[in-house]
Scaffold this motif. Structure first.
Motif, PDB file in Angstrom:
ATOM      1  N   UNK A   1       0.764  -1.268   0.055  1.00  0.00           N
ATOM      2  CA  UNK A   1      -0.038  -0.064  -0.079  1.00  0.00           C
ATOM      3  C   UNK A   1       0.714   1.103  -0.132  1.00  0.00           C
ATOM      4  N   UNK A   2       0.682   2.018   0.997  1.00  0.00           N
ATOM      5  CA  UNK A   2       1.231   3.170   0.926  1.00  0.00           C
ATOM      6  C   UNK A   2       2.739   3.513   1.060  1.00  0.00           C
ATOM      7  N   UNK A   3       3.677   4.302   0.583  1.00  0.00           N
ATOM      8  CA  UNK A   3       4.836   4.575   0.516  1.00  0.00           C
ATOM      9  C   UNK A   3       5.064   5.788   0.783  1.00  0.00           C
ATOM     10  N   UNK A   4       5.782   6.417   1.776  1.00  0.00           N
ATOM     11  CA  UNK A   4       6.369   7.838   2.072  1.00  0.00           C
ATOM     12  C   UNK A   4       7.830   8.127   1.984  1.00  0.00           C
ATOM     13  N   UNK A   5       7.949   9.139   1.250  1.00  0.00           N
ATOM     14  CA  UNK A   5       9.283   9.181   0.774  1.00  0.00           C
ATOM     15  C   UNK A   5       9.690  10.617   1.614  1.00  0.00           C
ATOM     16  N   UNK A   6      10.446  10.610   2.650  1.00  0.00           N
ATOM     17  CA  UNK A   6      10.799  11.936   3.486  1.00  0.00           C
ATOM     18  C   UNK A   6      12.055  12.445   2.889  1.00  0.00           C
ATOM     19  N   UNK A   7      11.833  13.704   2.313  1.00  0.00           N
ATOM     20  CA  UNK A   7      12.974  14.587   1.799  1.00  0.00           C
ATOM     21  C   UNK A   7      13.509  15.359   2.902  1.00  0.00           C
ATOM     22  N   UNK A   8      14.747  14.757   3.524  1.00  0.00           N
ATOM     23  CA  UNK A   8      15.107  15.503   4.704  1.00  0.00           C
ATOM     24  C   UNK A   8      16.477  16.281   4.237  1.00  0.00           C
ATOM     25  N   UNK A   9      15.968  17.255   3.301  1.00  0.00           N
ATOM     26  CA  UNK A   9      16.940  18.410   2.689  1.00  0.00           C
ATOM     27  C   UNK A   9      16.780  19.892   2.794  1.00  0.00           C
ATOM     28  N   UNK A  10      17.613  20.560   2.573  1.00  0.00           N
ATOM     29  CA  UNK A  10      17.534  21.996   2.471  1.00  0.00           C
ATOM     30  C   UNK A  10      17.263  22.325   1.014  1.00  0.00           C
ATOM     31  N   UNK A  11      17.447  21.534   0.059  1.00  0.00           N
ATOM     32  CA  UNK A  11      17.362  21.916  -1.188  1.00  0.00           C
ATOM     33  C   UNK A  11      15.927  22.590  -1.397  1.00  0.00           C
ATOM     34  N   UNK A  12      15.882  23.358  -2.020  1.00  0.00           N
ATOM     35  CA  UNK A  12      14.516  23.975  -2.355  1.00  0.00           C
ATOM     36  C   UNK A  12      14.153  23.556  -3.769  1.00  0.00           C
ATOM     37  N   UNK A  13      12.982  23.224  -3.660  1.00  0.00           N
ATOM     38  CA  UNK A  13      12.121  22.405  -4.987  1.00  0.00           C
ATOM     39  C   UNK A  13      12.311  20.935  -4.995  1.00  0.00           C
ATOM     40  N   UNK A  14      12.763  20.410  -3.774  1.00  0.00           N
ATOM     41  CA  UNK A  14      13.052  18.563  -3.912  1.00  0.00           C
ATOM     42  C   UNK A  14      11.859  18.072  -4.220  1.00  0.00           C
ATOM     43  N   UNK A  15      10.505  18.189  -3.525  1.00  0.00           N
ATOM     44  CA  UNK A  15       9.454  17.329  -3.990  1.00  0.00           C
ATOM     45  C   UNK A  15       9.121  17.545  -5.539  1.00  0.00           C
ATOM     46  N   UNK A  16       9.099  18.775  -5.791  1.00  0.00           N
ATOM     47  CA  UNK A  16       8.725  18.897  -7.398  1.00  0.00           C
ATOM     48  C   UNK A  16       9.663  18.088  -8.231  1.00  0.00           C
ATOM     49  N   UNK A  17      11.087  18.042  -7.819  1.00  0.00           N
ATOM     50  CA  UNK A  17      12.197  17.437  -8.658  1.00  0.00           C
ATOM     51  C   UNK A  17      11.663  16.004  -8.584  1.00  0.00           C
ATOM     52  N   UNK A  18      11.438  15.531  -7.314  1.00  0.00           N
ATOM     53  CA  UNK A  18      11.196  13.958  -7.093  1.00  0.00           C
ATOM     54  C   UNK A  18       9.751  13.709  -7.882  1.00  0.00           C
ATOM     55  N   UNK A  19       8.762  14.423  -7.948  1.00  0.00           N
ATOM     56  CA  UNK A  19       7.581  14.141  -8.595  1.00  0.00           C
ATOM     57  C   UNK A  19       7.656  13.910 -10.008  1.00  0.00           C
ATOM     58  N   UNK A  20       8.401  14.838 -10.422  1.00  0.00           N
ATOM     59  CA  UNK A  20       8.498  15.095 -12.038  1.00  0.00           C
ATOM     60  C   UNK A  20       9.531  13.902 -12.523  1.00  0.00           C
ATOM     61  N   UNK A  21      10.370  13.413 -12.005  1.00  0.00           N
ATOM     62  CA  UNK A  21      11.543  12.608 -12.125  1.00  0.00           C
ATOM     63  C   UNK A  21      10.993  11.187 -12.159  1.00  0.00           C
TER      64      UNK A  21
END
Ligand SMILES: NC(=O)C1=CN([C@@H]2O[C@H](COP(=O)(O)OP(=O)(O)OC[C@H]3O[C@@H](n4cnc5c(N)ncnc54)[C@H](O)[C@@H]3O)[C@@H](O)[C@H]2O)C=CC1
Ligand SMILES: O=P(O)(O)OC[C@H]1O[C@](O)(CO)[C@@H](O)[C@@H]1O
Length: 400
Positions: free
Chosen positions: A119-139
C-alpha cells in the motif's frame, strides 16, 4: 523491547541520516535499514553494530547508543530496490547530486510494489534543497510514463514529503570520534517537521517529529532566513579568522549584520507567503533565540559548498531578489553575498575556485558567474560590489 515491524530505510547515512533521523526513529522503536554509497565505511559501520549520538544543549548533553540497524550492500542497487519495495517509509538524507539516482531506484521499486500489492509508501526528503518534492515528482513520473499501472500507484499511494530538519548534525569532536568513528553530534532541542499534506496513511509517532502545514512556504522560510543567517555567520566569521559558529555569535558586528539580514529576508518571506502573526512571531523567536554556545560547530562545515550557497535560487540571492520584488532593499543580504566571495578555506576547493576567479576576473564577473544575476538585477549587483570592496578593506585593517 523493539517492535521489529516498524522500519525506516535511510538513504544517506551521514550527519542527518545517522545522527538526527536515525537516532529519533530508533528511540521510538524503529529498526533502521541504512544505505549509503560509501562502501568501505558502511562495511565498518555494519561490523561495529552500534554508534553514538551526542545531543548538545545549553544545560545538558544527552548521549544515546543506536544499535538496532542493518546496513545494505551498496555494490549495486539490488538490495536497495528490494527494500524500497517492502519498507513503507524512506528517508532521503543526501545532497542534490544524489537525487536523480534515488528517483531511479524509487521508480523501480514502485513498479514492484504494484505487483506485490504493497500500500502506501512515504518518501521523506530531509534536505535543505529548494524544490526537492517537485523534482522527485517530475523525475519519478518521467521514469514511470510507460507504465500506467505504476504511474497510477505513484499518484495515489506515494507521498513525496518535504521534511524540515531544524537540528544541526555534525561529526563529533575528535575525542569521541577516536572511540567511535561513526559518532554524530547534534543540537539538543531541535525539531523535525514532515509535510502533513502529502503524507499518505498513518503518520509515524516519533518524539520530536511533527507534522507541518504549508511545508513549501516553510522550507523557503527556513532556508532563506535560518540557513541564510547561519551561513552568513560562517562567511563573516571566517573573515575574522574564527573557527566555530559559537565564536562568531559573540562578535557584535557579525551579530548585527546577520540579524539585519535575517529581518530583511523574513519580511520578504512574510510578504510572499503571508504567515499568521503567531506563526511569524514563533519563527522569529525560534531562530533569534537559538543558543548553542556549547556546540563546536566548525565554520568550515556551515560554509561548505559555497558555490551552491551563492547560486541564484539559494539562500542569499533567493531572499535578496524576493526582497526587491516586495520593495525591500536587501542591504545586509548583499553583504552576506559579498562575504561569500571573500570566503576562502584552503581545504575547500569551491572556495578556492571562487576566490581565484574573483582575483583573476574581478568581482563583477564573479557575481555574474556564481550568482547568475541578470541585467535587471543591477541593484543587487551594485550592492554586492560595494559591500565586497568594504569587506575587503575591513579585512585588510585586521592585519595592521
Ligand atoms: N547537517 C545538518 O545540520 C543539516 C543538513 N540538512 C540537509 O540534510 C542533507 C544531508 O546532510 P548531511 O547529513 O549533513 O550530509 P552528510 O554529508 O553528512 O551525509 C550525506 C550522506 O549521503 C551519502 N550519499 C551521497 N550520495 C548518495 C547516494 N546516491 N545514495 C546514498 N547515499 C548517498 C554520502 O556518502 C553521505 O554519507 C542535506 O540535504 C542537507 O542540506 C538539513 C538540515 C540540517
Ligand atoms: O549544507 P546545508 O544545506 O546548509 O545543510 C546544513 C545546514 O542545515 C542546518 O542544520 C540548519 O538546518 C545548519 O546547521 C547546517 O549548516
Amino acid at each position: 523491547m523493539q517492535n521489529q515491524d516498524k522500519a525506516i530505510l535511510i538513504i544517506g547515512a551521514g550527519n542527518i541520516g545517522r545522527g538526527v533521523i536515525g537516532s529519533l526513529f530508533y528511540q521510538s522503536g524503529y529498526k533502521l535499514v541504512i544505505y549509503d554509497i560509501m562502501a568501505e565505511r558502511m562495511k565498518k559501520l555494519a561490523e561495529q553494530g552500534k554508534y553514538l549520538v551526542e545531543r548538545v544543549g545549553e544545560e545538558k548533553t544527552q548521549r544515546i547508543i543506536v544499535d538496532n540497524f542493518e546496513v545494505l550492500d551498496c555494490s549495486d542497487t539490488k538490495e536497495l530496490i528490494e527494500r524500497i519495495t517492502t519498507i513503507d517509509l524512506v528517508a532521503c538524507c543526501v545532497y542534490e547530486g544524489a537525487f536523480e539516482s534515488i528517483c531511479k531506484n524509487i521508480s523501480e521499486a514502485i513498479k514492484r510494489r504494484v505487483t506485490v500489492g504493497k500500500s502506501y509508501l512515504n518518501v521523506l526528503l530531509c534536505v535543505n534543497a529548494l524544490g526537492a518534492p517537485e523534482y522527485f515528482n517530475k523525475q519519478i513520473e518521467n521514469n514511470l510514463v510507460q507504465n500506467a499501472e505504476a504511474l497510477n500507484y505513484f499518484h495515489n499511494n506515494v507521498g513525496i514529503c518535504q521534511v524540515l530538519v531544524g537540528t544541526a548534525g555534525l561529526p563529533s569532536p575528535k575525542e569521541l570520534l577516536a572511540a567511535d568513528p561513526f559518532a554524530v553530534t547534534t543540537r539538543l532541542g531541535g525539531y523535525v517537521g514532515i509535510d502533513r499534506e502529502h503524507f499518505k496513511g498513518q503518520f509515524p509517532e516519533v518524539e520530536s517529529v511533527s507534522r507541518v502545514e504549508k511545508a513549501n512556504a516553510q522550507i523557503y522560510r527556513k532556508v532563506y532566513t535560518g540557513n541564510m543567517k547561519h551561513t552568513m555567520t560562517a562567511f563573516m566569521g571566517k573573515a575574522k579568522e574564527y573557527e566555530f559558529i559559537a565564536d562568531c555569535n559573540k562578535d557584535p558586528y557579525i551579530q548585527k549584520c546577520v540579524t539585519e539580514a535575517f529581518y530583511e529576508a523574513e519580511e520578504a518571506i512574510q510578504r510572499e507567503f503571508n504567515f499568521s502573526s503567531k506563526e511569524r512571531q514563533d519563527w522569529i523567536n525560534g531562530i533569534l533565540n537559538i543558543k548553542n554556545t556549547k556546540l563546536k560547530d566548525p565554520i568550515s562545515r556551515v560554509a561548505a559548498n559555497p558555490m551552491g550557497k551563492l547560486s541564484y535560487h539559494n539562500r542569499f540571492v533567493g531572499p535578496a531578489l524576493m526582497c526587491i520584488k516586495h520593495h525591500i532593499v536587501p542591504f545586509y543580504l548583499a553583504r552576506g553575498i559579498a562575504y561569500g566571495f571573500l570566503y576562502r578555506d584552503e581545504e575547500d576547493q569551491e572556495s578556492i575556485d571562487i576566490t581565484n576567479y574573483v582575483q583573476e576576473k574581478g568581482i563583477e564577473n564573479a557575481i555574474d558567474k556564481y550568482c547568475g544575476l541578470k541585467e535587471e538585477d543591477w541593484l543587487l549587483k551594485e550592492l554586492v560590489k560595494k559591500h565586497y570592496e568594504e569587506a575587503k578593506y575591513r579585512k585588510s585593517l585586521q592585519g595592521e
